[in-house]
Write an enzyme that holds these catalytic residues in place. Structure first.
Site, PDB file in Angstrom:
ATOM      1  N   GLU A   1      14.928 -11.896  69.981  1.00 45.04           N
ATOM      2  CA  GLU A   1      16.353 -11.578  69.867  1.00 45.04           C
ATOM      3  C   GLU A   1      16.773 -11.801  68.421  1.00 45.04           C
ATOM      4  O   GLU A   1      16.620 -12.897  67.882  1.00 45.04           O
ATOM      5  CB  GLU A   1      17.191 -12.442  70.807  1.00 45.04           C
ATOM      6  CG  GLU A   1      18.686 -12.211  70.700  1.00 45.04           C
ATOM      7  CD  GLU A   1      19.072 -10.746  70.816  1.00 45.04           C
ATOM      8  OE1 GLU A   1      19.708 -10.227  69.871  1.00 45.04           O
ATOM      9  OE2 GLU A   1      18.737 -10.117  71.840  1.00 45.04           O
TER      10      GLU A   1
ATOM     11  N   ASP B   1      13.222  -9.420  64.800  1.00 44.25           N
ATOM     12  CA  ASP B   1      13.338  -8.015  65.158  1.00 44.25           C
ATOM     13  C   ASP B   1      12.245  -7.683  66.161  1.00 44.25           C
ATOM     14  O   ASP B   1      11.054  -7.718  65.845  1.00 44.25           O
ATOM     15  CB  ASP B   1      13.196  -7.167  63.891  1.00 44.25           C
ATOM     16  CG  ASP B   1      13.245  -5.667  64.175  1.00 44.25           C
ATOM     17  OD1 ASP B   1      13.429  -5.286  65.353  1.00 44.25           O
ATOM     18  OD2 ASP B   1      13.111  -4.892  63.219  1.00 44.25           O
ATOM     19  N   GLY B   2      12.635  -7.366  67.380  1.00 42.52           N
ATOM     20  CA  GLY B   2      11.665  -7.098  68.425  1.00 42.52           C
ATOM     21  C   GLY B   2      10.804  -5.879  68.169  1.00 42.52           C
ATOM     22  O   GLY B   2       9.658  -5.813  68.614  1.00 42.52           O
TER      23      GLY B   2
ATOM     24  N   HIS C   1      14.370  -7.151  73.012  1.00 41.94           N
ATOM     25  CA  HIS C   1      15.802  -7.344  72.764  1.00 41.94           C
ATOM     26  C   HIS C   1      16.360  -8.166  73.935  1.00 41.94           C
ATOM     27  O   HIS C   1      17.018  -7.635  74.825  1.00 41.94           O
ATOM     28  CB  HIS C   1      16.529  -6.011  72.634  1.00 41.94           C
ATOM     29  CG  HIS C   1      16.065  -5.184  71.469  1.00 41.94           C
ATOM     30  ND1 HIS C   1      14.876  -4.476  71.489  1.00 41.94           N
ATOM     31  CD2 HIS C   1      16.612  -4.964  70.251  1.00 41.94           C
ATOM     32  CE1 HIS C   1      14.724  -3.849  70.325  1.00 41.94           C
ATOM     33  NE2 HIS C   1      15.761  -4.133  69.562  1.00 41.94           N
TER      34      HIS C   1
ATOM     35  N   HIS D   1      16.760  -2.844  85.978  1.00 46.33           N
ATOM     36  CA  HIS D   1      16.196  -4.033  86.616  1.00 46.33           C
ATOM     37  C   HIS D   1      15.475  -3.711  87.914  1.00 46.33           C
ATOM     38  O   HIS D   1      14.528  -4.413  88.285  1.00 46.33           O
ATOM     39  CB  HIS D   1      17.295  -5.077  86.808  1.00 46.33           C
ATOM     40  CG  HIS D   1      17.771  -5.659  85.513  1.00 46.33           C
ATOM     41  ND1 HIS D   1      19.039  -6.156  85.328  1.00 46.33           N
ATOM     42  CD2 HIS D   1      17.127  -5.804  84.320  1.00 46.33           C
ATOM     43  CE1 HIS D   1      19.163  -6.592  84.084  1.00 46.33           C
ATOM     44  NE2 HIS D   1      18.019  -6.387  83.460  1.00 46.33           N
TER      45      HIS D   1
ATOM     46  N   ASP E   1      14.514  -2.498  74.892  1.00 47.48           N
ATOM     47  CA  ASP E   1      15.864  -2.302  75.420  1.00 47.48           C
ATOM     48  C   ASP E   1      16.905  -2.572  74.329  1.00 47.48           C
ATOM     49  O   ASP E   1      17.701  -3.507  74.440  1.00 47.48           O
ATOM     50  CB  ASP E   1      16.053  -3.264  76.612  1.00 47.48           C
ATOM     51  CG  ASP E   1      17.434  -3.178  77.219  1.00 47.48           C
ATOM     52  OD1 ASP E   1      18.084  -2.135  77.055  1.00 47.48           O
ATOM     53  OD2 ASP E   1      17.867  -4.168  77.840  1.00 47.48           O
TER      54      ASP E   1
END
Length: 303
Positions: free
Chosen positions: A118, A148-149, A42, A19, A169
């Site tokens: 997500e 599905d990202g 994600h 982050h 991620d």
């Protein structure tokens, strides 16, 4: 090895590194008036209660954001990160922790857009509920898909404004995720070569981690930056997270300098034993040779 329910790990040392980097990239993109798209492959639940059962199963946040909460000597990159977390905790007590999409939501402007993905229904439902209650951006600015990202990257790139930050991620519970990351990056670069791609990865005793990084480093025609933070000795049983890293393709020019200042401080502050260290590499930047630790046991700096 990892629980995809990120509430178990929210605010831990891996979130701190990820982050810090994400916020620096997003703020760099805000320097231009033209809007950009933030893509989170994600996204998770978006917001996590640190007083709840999941977060306190292991209390990982205590050795992450918890160690930074009252610190006064923070480097700029870390200070900006801690300020963003404090802004969501009105009582100035650490009770809530934002995931990546929530940090982006709090920061993005009316001309920017969020594309969130997500796959797990339980996580997506919580995120959708959280988003319904926010009022910062109009509904048209945010799009959440239960999908599905990895595959979704093909659908959202290139963006109309030709500016985008893409965070990849995954949980890495499935070893296939490492290969999926590389393929998703190849797909993304084919469609949008100038996007800024951030790939978070765990530091674990898995061959797939090194294989993925080597493949990313050898992608043709890209500039990249790799930042790693190790907080403890690797477990002897070959299981467990002992650090994490972020691999950035097309990084902002400001990022390298800020990480040079922040990583040594983070390694010292978040160290769980005397094996804490940091690493910063970039294929377009001259960096000093590795520095080995002295007898003081201070975190090792590997540039």
């Amino acid at each position: 090895m990892f629980s995809y329910r990120h509430g178990f790990h929210a605010g831990n040392h891996a979130d701190v590194l990820k982050h810090c980097v994400l916020l620096e990239v997003l703020k760099y993109y805000q320097e231009k008036e033209t809007g950009f798209v933030y893509v989170d492959t994600h996204a998770g639940a978006g917001l996590y209660d640190l007083t709840g059962k999941w977060a306190n199963t292991r209390s990982e946040y205590a050795d992450g954001i918890g160690r930074l909460w009252s610190a006064t000597d923070l480097p700029w990159l870390v200070s900006e990160y801690v300020s963003a977390i404090k802004a969501l905790n009105a009582s100035h007590e650490l009770t809530l922790y934002p995931g990546s999409p929530w940090l982006a939501l709090q920061l993005l402007r009316s001309q920017d857009r969020l594309k969130l993905f997500e796959l797990l229904s339980a996580e997506a439902d919580v995120l959708a509920n959280n988003l319904d209650q926010q009022r910062r951006l109009p509904p048209r600015a945010i799009k959440l898909e239960r999908a599905d990202g990895f595959a979704a990257i093909k659908a959202v790139l290139p963006p109309p404004t030709r500016r985008a930050v893409i965070l990849i991620d995954p949980a890495y519970e499935n070893k296939q995720d490492y290969r999926s990351v590389v393929q998703a990056i190849k797909d993304g670069l084919t469609r949008f070569a100038t996007g800024c791609y951030l790939i978070w990865y765990p530091r674990v005793n898995r061959l797939q981690v090194d294989q993925m990084l080597k493949q990313l480093q050898h992608l043709p025609g890209i500039q990249w930056l790799q930042a790693e933070l190790t907080v403890c000795k690797a477990p002897t049983d070959q299981h467990g997270l002992f650090g994490s890293g972020v691999f950035v393709i097309n990084p902002p020019y400001t990022l390298h300098k800020q990480l040079q200042l922040a990583l040594p401080w983070l390694a010292k502050t978040l160290a769980q034993d005397n094996h804490a260290s940091w690493k910063l590499r970039a294929n377009a930047t001259e960096t000093p040779k590795p520095h080995k630790p002295g007898r003081s046991g201070r975190p090792r700096a590997m540039h």
